[in-house]
Design a protein around this motif. Structure first.
Motif, PDB file in Angstrom:
ATOM      1  N   TYR A   1       0.992  -1.449  -0.290  1.00  0.00           N
ATOM      2  CA  TYR A   1      -0.401   0.399  -0.139  1.00  0.00           C
ATOM      3  C   TYR A   1       0.202   1.091   0.334  1.00  0.00           C
ATOM      4  N   PHE A   2       1.557   1.658   0.910  1.00  0.00           N
ATOM      5  CA  PHE A   2       2.834   3.117   1.041  1.00  0.00           C
ATOM      6  C   PHE A   2       3.596   2.626  -0.235  1.00  0.00           C
ATOM      7  N   VAL A   3       4.413   1.255  -0.526  1.00  0.00           N
ATOM      8  CA  VAL A   3       5.208   1.685  -1.806  1.00  0.00           C
ATOM      9  C   VAL A   3       4.217   2.018  -3.123  1.00  0.00           C
ATOM     10  N   ALA A   4       3.327   1.449  -3.368  1.00  0.00           N
ATOM     11  CA  ALA A   4       2.634   1.913  -4.388  1.00  0.00           C
ATOM     12  C   ALA A   4       1.672   3.404  -4.249  1.00  0.00           C
ATOM     13  N   ASN A   5       1.427   3.962  -2.996  1.00  0.00           N
ATOM     14  CA  ASN A   5       1.348   5.422  -3.124  1.00  0.00           C
ATOM     15  C   ASN A   5       2.580   6.140  -3.700  1.00  0.00           C
ATOM     16  N   SER A   6       3.241   5.956  -2.947  1.00  0.00           N
ATOM     17  CA  SER A   6       4.897   6.624  -2.572  1.00  0.00           C
ATOM     18  C   SER A   6       5.249   6.507  -4.396  1.00  0.00           C
ATOM     19  N   TYR A   7       5.679   5.480  -4.605  1.00  0.00           N
ATOM     20  CA  TYR A   7       6.862   5.300  -6.476  1.00  0.00           C
ATOM     21  C   TYR A   7       5.429   4.327  -7.449  1.00  0.00           C
ATOM     22  N   LEU A   8       4.478   4.207  -7.002  1.00  0.00           N
ATOM     23  CA  LEU A   8       3.847   3.424  -8.315  1.00  0.00           C
ATOM     24  C   LEU A   8       2.683   4.190  -8.788  1.00  0.00           C
ATOM     25  N   ASP A   9       2.374   5.054  -8.585  1.00  0.00           N
ATOM     26  CA  ASP A   9       1.086   5.889  -8.773  1.00  0.00           C
ATOM     27  C   ASP A   9      -0.139   5.370  -8.015  1.00  0.00           C
ATOM     28  N   GLY A  10      -0.133   4.404  -7.082  1.00  0.00           N
ATOM     29  CA  GLY A  10      -0.798   3.961  -6.085  1.00  0.00           C
ATOM     30  C   GLY A  10      -1.160   2.730  -6.701  1.00  0.00           C
ATOM     31  N   ASP A  11      -0.648   2.608  -7.946  1.00  0.00           N
ATOM     32  CA  ASP A  11      -1.118   1.100  -8.519  1.00  0.00           C
ATOM     33  C   ASP A  11      -0.390  -0.004  -7.271  1.00  0.00           C
ATOM     34  N   ILE A  12      -1.309  -0.815  -6.555  1.00  0.00           N
ATOM     35  CA  ILE A  12      -1.193  -2.289  -5.698  1.00  0.00           C
ATOM     36  C   ILE A  12      -0.394  -3.109  -7.142  1.00  0.00           C
ATOM     37  N   GLU A  13      -1.437  -3.303  -7.878  1.00  0.00           N
ATOM     38  CA  GLU A  13      -1.384  -4.327  -8.131  1.00  0.00           C
ATOM     39  C   GLU A  13       0.714  -4.267  -9.189  1.00  0.00           C
ATOM     40  N   ALA A  14       0.630  -3.184  -9.363  1.00  0.00           N
ATOM     41  CA  ALA A  14       2.154  -3.101  -9.777  1.00  0.00           C
ATOM     42  C   ALA A  14       3.669  -3.365  -8.421  1.00  0.00           C
ATOM     43  N   PHE A  15       2.767  -3.804  -7.776  1.00  0.00           N
ATOM     44  CA  PHE A  15       3.852  -4.260  -6.684  1.00  0.00           C
ATOM     45  C   PHE A  15       3.742  -5.089  -6.349  1.00  0.00           C
ATOM     46  N   TYR A  16       2.419  -6.415  -6.865  1.00  0.00           N
ATOM     47  CA  TYR A  16       2.943  -7.349  -7.005  1.00  0.00           C
ATOM     48  C   TYR A  16       2.553  -7.819  -8.113  1.00  0.00           C
ATOM     49  N   GLU A  17       2.806  -7.615  -8.951  1.00  0.00           N
ATOM     50  CA  GLU A  17       3.418  -7.925 -10.178  1.00  0.00           C
ATOM     51  C   GLU A  17       4.873  -9.125 -10.683  1.00  0.00           C
ATOM     52  N   PRO A  18       5.707  -8.513 -10.138  1.00  0.00           N
ATOM     53  CA  PRO A  18       6.734  -9.885  -9.990  1.00  0.00           C
ATOM     54  C   PRO A  18       6.533 -11.230  -9.354  1.00  0.00           C
ATOM     55  N   VAL A  19       5.352 -11.107  -8.589  1.00  0.00           N
ATOM     56  CA  VAL A  19       4.878 -12.185  -8.094  1.00  0.00           C
ATOM     57  C   VAL A  19       3.900 -12.952  -8.470  1.00  0.00           C
ATOM     58  N   PHE A  20       3.035 -12.157  -8.877  1.00  0.00           N
ATOM     59  CA  PHE A  20       2.007 -13.096  -8.911  1.00  0.00           C
ATOM     60  C   PHE A  20       1.117 -12.558 -10.839  1.00  0.00           C
ATOM     61  N   GLY A  21       1.427 -11.759 -11.422  1.00  0.00           N
ATOM     62  CA  GLY A  21       1.563 -11.704 -12.584  1.00  0.00           C
ATOM     63  C   GLY A  21       0.978 -10.161 -12.571  1.00  0.00           C
ATOM     64  N   SER A  22       0.413  -9.292 -14.064  1.00  0.00           N
ATOM     65  CA  SER A  22      -0.711  -8.569 -13.910  1.00  0.00           C
ATOM     66  C   SER A  22      -1.287  -9.173 -15.183  1.00  0.00           C
TER      67      SER A  22
END
Length: 499
Positions: free
Chosen positions: A220-241
């Motif tokens: 939640y914090f990484v997505a809002n700080s660095y990924l424009d709120g995109d939580i799915e982008a945070f998990y993409e390396p593990v769970f795909g998109s």
């Protein structure tokens, strides 16, 4: 002649501001202990969430497998009932743990189907959803709940490790169980023995629980700080998109052919879900989530194209080690591998860690009492927490059967019942009788809940799991009634501050 020695002065009783601060500190410690206990007990129940879902709707047809054609018909019928394009569409195919066929629109509205793929009973699991919300979030807002649960998991890891290090004889005394005699010794033996026997399990479950909770908060914090709120982008390396959205209408991917092709290519694997993103649009995608035998990963995603051809997989089964470890966290935490035998082992060990949580506070309260610094109000409040939690849970699995209570209201009722019992404890004087009354009330409420559930579906029970849950619940109720009756019996030595 006066004696040369004088008695040591009695410790001064702390009053005023200091006393209030100590009382407040103790109350906070008790609240943390209570949340830890509730988390452990609800986690033990969550191990059997599939069995509870089958228990809630025992009339639903069950079968070991269905044809791809039947799954395709159920999918078509489910999509036809959608008022708009669902963001995610789920087709649950029968597995060993959940031998039912069902479809769901965004995980909110769904229906079970018969073996031919004809939709029937709406999916309705208010108790299982309540239990999931309690264990995952303690019914708090998502981010706050995950934060609290993650912190409690991390604290549990520290408690287990520090407890082992603080008792150098803990392994040598692993089979010493002195449950008769001194209360503190009895509680300490129960606490220490269960801690030793279950230490590997306790550490593993606490670590995975802390990781799941805190990773969600981190996302939640990484997505809002660095990924424009995109939580799915945070998990993409593990769970795909999911692919880029394109809502232009297009034919739905061929689910029947996808299941046919998957079984032809991977006959040794067990399909679990067919999951589609934006079905019936140009931007749609689909994959089959399949379980791998003898693996701890929760499953592997096998992607398919418009004609049902299997095109690729995500990599949970053979990707980077880190990805495989993350994909195994949920499975390890909830014991969803190895079938019913592993679930039963997790149930016993989960009950053990719940007892360890309870006896830890018991020991602290007894030590204070034996040093002349008893806290009777906190002792009664703790007894209300330990034995009031099963009663509140029993109320919550009974209400959906006899009323339309569910969701947020059901969550609130649990906490109100528990808070009411803790408040009531301030008015009672006999702690032991109060605890026994709560045990009796829990046993009666569980029995009532089972009987009304049985009556509601009399003659229409298709699920062996539902029968099994009823039998286990009645056995638990019998134990609670035996422990709580008669209310006026002479208190025993073993029960402690939480008796």
């Amino acid at each position: 002649m006066a004696s040369d020695t004088q008695a040591a002065p009695a410790p001064k009783k702390k009053t005023g501001f200091v006393a209030q601060m100590l009382s407040g500190h103790s109350a906070v410690g008790l609240a943390v202990g209570a949340l830890m206990y509730i988390l452990c007990l609800s986690g033990t129940l969550m191990v059997f969430h599939e069995e509870f879902e089958r228990w809630e709707q025992p009339q639903v047809p069950e079968f070991a497998s269905v044809t791809p054609e039947a799954a395709g018909r159920a999918a078509d019928a489910g999509l036809a009932r959608a008022s708009d394009v669902p963001h995610h569409f789920y087709i649950g195919v029968p597995t060993d743990g959940m031998p039912r066929l069902g479809v769901s629109l965004d995980g909110e509205e769904g229906w079970y189907a018969d073996a031919d793929g004809t939709l029937g009973t709406p999916i309705h699991h208010p108790w299982a959803e309540f239990l999931e919300g309690l264990h995952y979030y303690l019914h708090l807002p998502t981010v706050l709940g995950l934060t609290v649960v993650g912190i409690l998991g991390a604290m549990l890891v520290g408690l287990v490790i520090s407890g082992l290090l603080a008792h150098p004889r803990i392994f040598r005394d692993a089979f010493a169980m002195r449950i008769k005699g001194n209360q503190q010794l009895a509680q300490a033996d129960i606490h220490n023995r269960l801690s030793v026997w279950g230490a590997p399990f306790h550490i593993l479950v606490a670590l995975t629980g802390a990781g799941i909770g805190l990773a969600s908060v981190l996302s939640y914090f990484v997505a809002n700080s660095y990924l424009d709120g995109d939580i799915e982008a945070f998990y993409e390396p593990v769970f795909g998109s999911d692919p880029a959205e394109d809502m232009t209408p297009a034919p739905v991917f061929n689910i029947t052919a996808a299941l046919d092709n998957f079984r032809a290519e991977h006959g040794d694997l067990q399909p679990w879900y067919v999951i589609m993103h934006e079905p019936g649009t140009v931007g749609q995608s689909g994959y089959i989530l399949a379980r791998h035998p003898a693996r701890l990963i929760y499953g592997e995603n096998y992607y398919f194209g418009p004609d049902g051809t299997i095109t690729s997989k995500l990599g949970h089964s053979d990707g980077p080690v880190g990805q495989q470890v993350v994909a195994s966290a949920y499975t390890v935490h909830f014991g969803s591998f190895g079938g019913l035998p592993v679930k039963l082992i997790y149930g016993v060990l989960g009950l053990a860690i719940s007892i360890v949580s309870a006896t830890g506070v018991n020991i602290w309260l007894i030590k204070r009492r034996e040093k002349g610094r008893a806290m009777p109000r906190l002792e009664r409040a703790w007894a209300a927490t330990i034995w009031g939690t099963p009663l509140a849970l029993a109320v919550c699995f009974t209400l959906p059967t006899v009323s339309a209570v569910e969701g947020t209201l059901l969550n609130a009722i649990f906490w109100l019942v528990l808070l009411g019992l803790v408040s009531l404890s301030a008015l009672v004087t006999d702690r032991a009788a109060f605890a026994r009354a709560l045990r009796s009330a829990s046993g009666l409420m569980i029995t009532f809940g089972v009987l009304v559930k049985w009556a509601a579906h009399w003659g229409a029970v298709n699920s062996p799991a539902a029968i099994g849950v009823n039998v286990v619940l009645l056995a638990v109720a019998a134990i609670l009634l035996w422990q709580g009756w008669p209310l006026a019996r002479t208190p025993q030595v073993v029960p402690s501050a939480a008796e």
